[in-house]
Design a protein around this motif. Structure first.
Motif, PDB file in Angstrom:
ATOM      1  N   ALA A  15      68.279 -20.242  -8.745  1.00 28.87           N
ATOM      2  CA  ALA A  15      67.415 -20.564  -7.609  1.00 28.87           C
ATOM      3  C   ALA A  15      68.199 -20.485  -6.297  1.00 28.87           C
ATOM      4  N   GLY A  69      73.124 -22.448  -3.590  1.00 29.41           N
ATOM      5  CA  GLY A  69      74.253 -22.446  -2.657  1.00 29.41           C
ATOM      6  C   GLY A  69      75.438 -23.280  -3.112  1.00 29.41           C
ATOM      7  N   THR A 124      77.008 -24.816 -10.109  1.00 23.06           N
ATOM      8  CA  THR A 124      77.700 -25.776 -10.975  1.00 23.06           C
ATOM      9  C   THR A 124      77.457 -25.460 -12.454  1.00 23.06           C
ATOM     10  N   LYS A 180      72.744 -33.949  -6.453  1.00 24.95           N
ATOM     11  CA  LYS A 180      73.151 -32.685  -5.833  1.00 24.95           C
ATOM     12  C   LYS A 180      72.943 -32.760  -4.319  1.00 24.95           C
TER      13      LYS A 180
END
Ligand code: SF4
Ligand code: SF4
Lengths: 222, 145
Positions: free
Chosen positions: A133, A136, A139, A202
């Motif tokens: 998605a 940016g 992880t 996040k």
């Protein structure tokens, strides 16, 4: 790659009322790969539009061309003559292509002929799946390469939720539970202990929530 | 039906059907490939394909766009397809072509799809006669009016 899906021809035809010279512009890269806007689909869309417009009593001229890519200035330039000759362009590129074409050929209307849906891959012939998605801050090292942002309906960073059932997500029995897949992958990798560590919330500032993003490489930037 | 009874090479004012046919499903079709003839008042251009799955959606659309009142595809029965999934794939392409026609408001029943028993010549004659009758009921394509 960027995955897109053809729009309903009638939806496109509605937006062409009053135009006499129309260009359907395909893109031979991502949208060709996902069979939404390559050369073949461009010919199909142009033919269908010619018929749709004729049935509406509109005798517009509908031409077609396919650029190698609509998201590169140099490659857009290669179709400039045809674009300049048209009153309006139906771009079958992804939203990036539509944006670049609109900027290059301002004030000419460049309208989207496909819906850009996700970043993904071709799982098998005729089936494309979302896999990233573009948040940016990648992880997926913690999750065995399976993205919980793109593949978990709730984008959970620590999962699964209580709705996971027999490996399927509670939103739809046909959708794999991303966290079930993650656990199975980590098991296979011998890295289940990854899950003992709680992943903190996040920081979505690196994703769309932080506003439009850009990437600069100073030693290349002009 | 007879290739000795040729119709004009152009659709003209009458009803015009472009009939695609798998070369493996009818040797008669192969004989008649590219022939233009008349069945029950309908001009038919028969085009054989190496496999029905060679048919592209664009073939259907372009035929209708350029003057056909109907397009037909005759495949082998799914289980008899020499190339495995050809007939199934061809059927799905026809479905998609029909969906596009539905979207633009051109009757998708102008696109015919049927199976032929390999080498049963009567089958091809019957199929074309039946389709010609259905075409007559449908009349001219609204694109021609
Ligand atoms: S964590 Fe972010 S960058 Fe990595 S795959 Fe998922 S959405 Fe893409
Ligand atoms: S069932 Fe799995 S994929 Fe679906 S929301 Fe819950 S954790 Fe996410």
């Amino acid at each position: 790659m960027i995955v897109a899906k053809a729009k309903d021809i009638n939806e496109i035809a509605d937006k062409l009322a009053g135009y006499g010279k129309i260009l359907v512009a395909g893109c031979a890269t991502c949208v060709a790969e996902c069979m939404a806007g390559g050369e073949k689909e461009t010919a199909i869309t142009a033919s269908a539009l010619r018929m749709a417009l004729k049935l509406r009593g509109n005798q517009a001229e509908v031409n077609e061309i396919t650029a190698e890519r609509q998201c590169e200035w140099e490659l857009i330039e290669e179709i400039a003559t045809q674009v300049n000759e048209a009153e309006i362009v139906v771009s079958l590129a992804c939203g990036v292509g539509v944006a670049c074409m609109s900027e290059r050929f301002e004030p000419k209307p460049i309208i989207p002929g496909v819906n850009t849906v996700f970043l993904g891959h071709r799982e098998k012939a005729g089936l494309w799946m979302e896999r990233c998605a573009a948040c940016g801050d990648c992880t997926v090292d913690r999750t065995g390469g399976i993205c919980p942002v793109a593949r978990c309906a709730k984008s959970l960073q620590n999962g699964p939720c209580g709705g996971s059932n027999d490996g399927k997500c509670e939103i739809d029995p046909d959708v794999d539970c991303a966290w079930h897949l993650i656990i199975e992958r980590l098991k296979a990798m011998g890295k289940l202990e990854n899950l003992k560590e709680n992943t903190p919330p996040k920081n979505w500032a690196t994703s769309r929530d932080g506003g439009p993003r850009k990437v600069v490489i100073e030693d290349v930037e002009e | 039906m007879s290739a000795n009874n040729p119709a004009p090479d152009k659709p003209g004012n009458g009803l015009y059907l472009v009939a695609f046919c798998c070369a493996n499903s009818s040797s008669k079709a192969t004989e008649l490939s590219k022939a233009v003839f008349e069945v029950e008042g309908v001009t038919i251009r028969l085009v054989t394909l190496a496999c029905s799955s060679k048919l592209e959606i664009l073939h259907v659309l372009r035929a209708l766009e350029t003057g056909a009142d109907g397009v037909g595809l005759w495949t082998c029965p799914a289980k008899a397809c020499k190339f495995g999934r050809g007939s199934i794939r061809a059927g799905k392409r026809i479905e998609r072509a029909r969906r596009i026609l539905d979207q633009i408001g051109l009757e998708s029943k102008r696109v015919f799809l049927a199976e032929l028993n390999p080498d049963d010549e009567k089958d091809l004659d019957e199929a074309l006669k039946q389709t010609a009758a259905e075409m007559t009921k449908l009349g001219k394509s609204p694109l021609k009016t």
